[in-house]
Design a protein around this motif. Structure first.
Motif, PDB file in Angstrom:
ATOM      1  N   LEU A 105     -31.953  29.628 -28.188  1.00  0.00           N
ATOM      2  CA  LEU A 105     -31.349  28.323 -28.107  1.00  0.00           C
ATOM      3  C   LEU A 105     -32.428  27.211 -28.822  1.00  0.00           C
ATOM      4  O   LEU A 105     -32.178  26.226 -29.477  1.00  0.00           O
ATOM      5  CB  LEU A 105     -31.522  27.889 -26.329  1.00  0.00           C
ATOM      6  CG  LEU A 105     -31.283  26.423 -26.223  1.00  0.00           C
ATOM      7  CD1 LEU A 105     -29.929  26.067 -26.690  1.00  0.00           C
ATOM      8  CD2 LEU A 105     -31.375  26.442 -24.505  1.00  0.00           C
ATOM      9  N   LEU A 106     -33.803  27.633 -28.794  1.00  0.00           N
ATOM     10  CA  LEU A 106     -34.573  26.719 -29.396  1.00  0.00           C
ATOM     11  C   LEU A 106     -34.685  26.901 -31.010  1.00  0.00           C
ATOM     12  O   LEU A 106     -35.015  25.879 -31.565  1.00  0.00           O
ATOM     13  CB  LEU A 106     -36.259  27.288 -28.854  1.00  0.00           C
ATOM     14  CG  LEU A 106     -36.475  26.647 -27.476  1.00  0.00           C
ATOM     15  CD1 LEU A 106     -37.898  27.596 -26.980  1.00  0.00           C
ATOM     16  CD2 LEU A 106     -36.690  25.347 -27.323  1.00  0.00           C
ATOM     17  N   LYS A 107     -34.034  28.031 -31.479  1.00  0.00           N
ATOM     18  CA  LYS A 107     -33.750  27.875 -32.945  1.00  0.00           C
ATOM     19  C   LYS A 107     -32.516  26.897 -33.250  1.00  0.00           C
ATOM     20  O   LYS A 107     -32.521  26.574 -34.260  1.00  0.00           O
ATOM     21  CB  LYS A 107     -33.183  29.479 -33.174  1.00  0.00           C
ATOM     22  CG  LYS A 107     -34.506  30.415 -33.370  1.00  0.00           C
ATOM     23  CD  LYS A 107     -33.931  31.733 -33.551  1.00  0.00           C
ATOM     24  CE  LYS A 107     -35.117  32.936 -33.556  1.00  0.00           C
ATOM     25  NZ  LYS A 107     -34.614  34.104 -34.093  1.00  0.00           N
ATOM     26  N   ILE A 108     -31.659  26.765 -32.066  1.00  0.00           N
ATOM     27  CA  ILE A 108     -30.525  25.755 -32.334  1.00  0.00           C
ATOM     28  C   ILE A 108     -31.191  24.382 -32.049  1.00  0.00           C
ATOM     29  O   ILE A 108     -30.921  23.583 -32.869  1.00  0.00           O
ATOM     30  CB  ILE A 108     -29.376  25.963 -31.449  1.00  0.00           C
ATOM     31  CG1 ILE A 108     -28.910  27.462 -31.512  1.00  0.00           C
ATOM     32  CG2 ILE A 108     -28.341  24.966 -31.930  1.00  0.00           C
ATOM     33  CD1 ILE A 108     -28.106  27.841 -30.574  1.00  0.00           C
ATOM     34  N   LEU A 109     -32.002  24.374 -31.203  1.00  0.00           N
ATOM     35  CA  LEU A 109     -32.394  23.009 -30.592  1.00  0.00           C
ATOM     36  C   LEU A 109     -33.990  23.104 -30.210  1.00  0.00           C
ATOM     37  O   LEU A 109     -34.462  23.382 -29.244  1.00  0.00           O
ATOM     38  CB  LEU A 109     -31.620  22.335 -29.406  1.00  0.00           C
ATOM     39  CG  LEU A 109     -30.065  22.517 -29.262  1.00  0.00           C
ATOM     40  CD1 LEU A 109     -29.602  22.265 -27.843  1.00  0.00           C
ATOM     41  CD2 LEU A 109     -29.726  21.301 -30.217  1.00  0.00           C
ATOM     42  N   PRO A 110     -34.647  22.959 -31.723  1.00  0.00           N
ATOM     43  CA  PRO A 110     -36.227  23.050 -31.335  1.00  0.00           C
ATOM     44  C   PRO A 110     -36.850  22.241 -30.488  1.00  0.00           C
ATOM     45  O   PRO A 110     -37.955  22.364 -30.066  1.00  0.00           O
ATOM     46  CB  PRO A 110     -36.596  23.066 -32.938  1.00  0.00           C
ATOM     47  CG  PRO A 110     -35.531  22.331 -33.571  1.00  0.00           C
ATOM     48  CD  PRO A 110     -34.376  22.692 -32.912  1.00  0.00           C
ATOM     49  N   PHE A 111     -36.187  20.985 -30.305  1.00  0.00           N
ATOM     50  CA  PHE A 111     -36.986  19.969 -29.436  1.00  0.00           C
ATOM     51  C   PHE A 111     -36.290  19.940 -28.024  1.00  0.00           C
ATOM     52  O   PHE A 111     -36.572  18.756 -27.322  1.00  0.00           O
ATOM     53  CB  PHE A 111     -36.714  18.610 -30.270  1.00  0.00           C
ATOM     54  CG  PHE A 111     -37.528  18.592 -31.379  1.00  0.00           C
ATOM     55  CD1 PHE A 111     -38.991  18.331 -31.354  1.00  0.00           C
ATOM     56  CD2 PHE A 111     -36.974  18.805 -32.508  1.00  0.00           C
ATOM     57  CE1 PHE A 111     -39.588  18.145 -32.737  1.00  0.00           C
ATOM     58  CE2 PHE A 111     -37.581  18.864 -33.866  1.00  0.00           C
ATOM     59  CZ  PHE A 111     -39.127  18.505 -33.809  1.00  0.00           C
ATOM     60  N   ASN A 112     -35.763  20.679 -27.636  1.00  0.00           N
ATOM     61  CA  ASN A 112     -35.230  20.962 -26.348  1.00  0.00           C
ATOM     62  C   ASN A 112     -36.471  21.116 -25.476  1.00  0.00           C
ATOM     63  O   ASN A 112     -36.894  22.073 -25.401  1.00  0.00           O
ATOM     64  CB  ASN A 112     -34.034  21.757 -26.135  1.00  0.00           C
ATOM     65  CG  ASN A 112     -33.540  21.814 -24.947  1.00  0.00           C
ATOM     66  OD1 ASN A 112     -34.100  22.287 -23.609  1.00  0.00           O
ATOM     67  ND2 ASN A 112     -32.210  21.142 -24.643  1.00  0.00           N
ATOM     68  N   PHE A 113     -36.556  20.025 -24.462  1.00  0.00           N
ATOM     69  CA  PHE A 113     -37.997  20.090 -23.627  1.00  0.00           C
ATOM     70  C   PHE A 113     -37.527  21.295 -22.510  1.00  0.00           C
ATOM     71  O   PHE A 113     -38.558  22.038 -22.204  1.00  0.00           O
ATOM     72  CB  PHE A 113     -38.103  18.646 -22.977  1.00  0.00           C
ATOM     73  CG  PHE A 113     -39.109  18.600 -21.979  1.00  0.00           C
ATOM     74  CD1 PHE A 113     -40.642  18.347 -22.522  1.00  0.00           C
ATOM     75  CD2 PHE A 113     -38.972  19.040 -20.621  1.00  0.00           C
ATOM     76  CE1 PHE A 113     -41.588  18.048 -21.691  1.00  0.00           C
ATOM     77  CE2 PHE A 113     -40.291  19.013 -19.877  1.00  0.00           C
ATOM     78  CZ  PHE A 113     -41.571  18.558 -20.318  1.00  0.00           C
ATOM     79  N   GLU A 114     -36.490  21.153 -21.907  1.00  0.00           N
ATOM     80  CA  GLU A 114     -36.349  22.087 -20.811  1.00  0.00           C
ATOM     81  C   GLU A 114     -36.180  23.533 -21.071  1.00  0.00           C
ATOM     82  O   GLU A 114     -37.033  24.478 -20.335  1.00  0.00           O
ATOM     83  CB  GLU A 114     -35.041  21.882 -20.140  1.00  0.00           C
ATOM     84  CG  GLU A 114     -35.104  20.434 -19.325  1.00  0.00           C
ATOM     85  CD  GLU A 114     -34.598  19.147 -20.323  1.00  0.00           C
ATOM     86  OE1 GLU A 114     -34.603  19.370 -21.520  1.00  0.00           O
ATOM     87  OE2 GLU A 114     -34.888  18.145 -19.801  1.00  0.00           O
ATOM     88  N   ALA A 115     -35.788  23.866 -22.326  1.00  0.00           N
ATOM     89  CA  ALA A 115     -35.883  25.435 -22.782  1.00  0.00           C
ATOM     90  C   ALA A 115     -37.341  25.737 -23.127  1.00  0.00           C
ATOM     91  O   ALA A 115     -37.459  26.835 -22.764  1.00  0.00           O
ATOM     92  CB  ALA A 115     -34.995  25.450 -24.224  1.00  0.00           C
ATOM     93  N   ARG A 116     -37.902  24.740 -23.836  1.00  0.00           N
ATOM     94  CA  ARG A 116     -39.331  25.216 -24.218  1.00  0.00           C
ATOM     95  C   ARG A 116     -40.210  25.289 -23.044  1.00  0.00           C
ATOM     96  O   ARG A 116     -40.820  26.519 -22.899  1.00  0.00           O
ATOM     97  CB  ARG A 116     -39.858  24.364 -25.130  1.00  0.00           C
ATOM     98  CG  ARG A 116     -41.107  24.787 -25.786  1.00  0.00           C
ATOM     99  CD  ARG A 116     -41.571  23.815 -27.149  1.00  0.00           C
ATOM    100  NE  ARG A 116     -40.691  23.968 -28.245  1.00  0.00           N
ATOM    101  CZ  ARG A 116     -40.401  24.931 -28.998  1.00  0.00           C
ATOM    102  NH1 ARG A 116     -41.402  25.952 -28.968  1.00  0.00           N
ATOM    103  NH2 ARG A 116     -39.367  24.624 -29.923  1.00  0.00           N
ATOM    104  N   LEU A 117     -40.107  24.310 -22.046  1.00  0.00           N
ATOM    105  CA  LEU A 117     -40.843  24.585 -20.763  1.00  0.00           C
ATOM    106  C   LEU A 117     -40.365  25.894 -19.940  1.00  0.00           C
ATOM    107  O   LEU A 117     -41.286  26.523 -19.488  1.00  0.00           O
ATOM    108  CB  LEU A 117     -40.504  23.430 -19.816  1.00  0.00           C
ATOM    109  CG  LEU A 117     -41.261  23.381 -18.694  1.00  0.00           C
ATOM    110  CD1 LEU A 117     -42.691  23.562 -18.487  1.00  0.00           C
ATOM    111  CD2 LEU A 117     -40.857  22.288 -17.880  1.00  0.00           C
ATOM    112  N   SER A 118     -39.176  26.362 -19.874  1.00  0.00           N
ATOM    113  CA  SER A 118     -38.566  27.502 -19.180  1.00  0.00           C
ATOM    114  C   SER A 118     -39.124  28.520 -19.822  1.00  0.00           C
ATOM    115  O   SER A 118     -39.513  29.480 -19.199  1.00  0.00           O
ATOM    116  CB  SER A 118     -37.265  27.227 -19.126  1.00  0.00           C
ATOM    117  OG  SER A 118     -36.674  26.122 -18.499  1.00  0.00           O
ATOM    118  N   LEU A 119     -39.060  28.461 -21.193  1.00  0.00           N
ATOM    119  CA  LEU A 119     -39.746  29.821 -22.078  1.00  0.00           C
ATOM    120  C   LEU A 119     -41.171  30.082 -21.594  1.00  0.00           C
ATOM    121  O   LEU A 119     -41.229  31.207 -21.212  1.00  0.00           O
ATOM    122  CB  LEU A 119     -39.516  29.467 -23.604  1.00  0.00           C
ATOM    123  CG  LEU A 119     -40.173  30.855 -24.301  1.00  0.00           C
ATOM    124  CD1 LEU A 119     -39.267  31.942 -23.937  1.00  0.00           C
ATOM    125  CD2 LEU A 119     -39.705  30.349 -25.920  1.00  0.00           C
TER     126      LEU A 119
END
Length: 226
Positions: A105-119
């Motif tokens: 997901l972060l490769k598609i949306l690198p600035f997605n806050f929720e995905a980065r925090l969840s990772l």
């Protein structure tokens, strides 16, 4: 007096159970409606996403994952399906699969806050501590005005017994969200671990002043010598 107290506890418990049962019935009814719609529109990705979302609410993780698998079979980079399939994997403690979905997901949306925090949190749960810290540090760099970013890093630092830096990060979070009582309470807990009872008491008083129920913090106040 004891009888009244027990009765009060029982009534609260029954009320909670009834509320949970009503909520479950509501989601079950919604699921039945979506299933009927799918009988006529089997290829509708929106309906499959809706069904998966209901399964998430009901904590039917395997069923939700099946729905997200269907969607991702049609649209391999569907952001909602990737995020919530990872969320379901996380709840099943299948961290390897959750991590893969968040990273995709972060490769598609690198600035997605929720995905980065969840990772970062998934890495922490899976004992990938260096990766977790790298991800959360990057998140703070990307979102320096976010209280949640600092609080997330403080949580990871706390679990690694890095109390001093965690206290600093909670302080940064409080500066950005001064009305969030959970931040004061979390920092107070760390102060208590370090035997800094005056600082802990000050944070607890601040939380009460911001609206937290003093009675709910009675145990923590007691640990501070009050």
């Amino acid at each position: 007096m004891k009888y009244k107290l027990y009765l009060s506890i029982i009534l609260v418990a029954l009320s909670t159970q009834m509320s949970i049962a009503q909520e479950f019935t509501k989601w079950k009814d919604s699921l039945n409606i979506v299933n009927k719609q799918l009988m006529y529109h089997q290829d509708s990705l929106n309906l499959h996403l809706n069904k998966a979302a209901i399964n998430i609410q009901m904590e039917h993780w395997d069923y939700a994952i099946d729905e997200y698998n269907f969607v991702l079979g049609k649209q391999p980079f569907n952001p909602a399906a990737l995020f919530y399939r990872a969320y379901a994997y996380d709840h099943q403690k299948r961290y390897k699969f959750a991590r893969a979905d968040y990273e995709k997901l972060l490769k598609i949306l690198p600035f997605n806050f929720e995905a980065r925090l969840s990772l970062a949190l998934v890495n922490q749960k899976d004992h990938h501590y260096t990766d977790a810290y790298d991800v959360i540090n990057h998140l703070v760099e990307m979102f320096p005005d976010s209280a949640n970013a600092y609080a997330g890093r403080a949580g990871i630092e706390s679990e690694r017994n890095m109390y001093d830096v965690a206290i600093y990060d909670y302080g940064e979070a409080i500066q950005r969200a001064p009305d969030n009582t959970n931040l004061y309470i979390a920092r107070a807990n760390l102060y208590i671990k370090l035997n800094k009872y005056n600082e802990a008491r000050n944070d607890l008083e601040a939380a009460v002043k911001k609206g937290e129920n003093r009675a709910a913090l009675r145990e923590m106040f007691a640990r501070c010598g009050k």
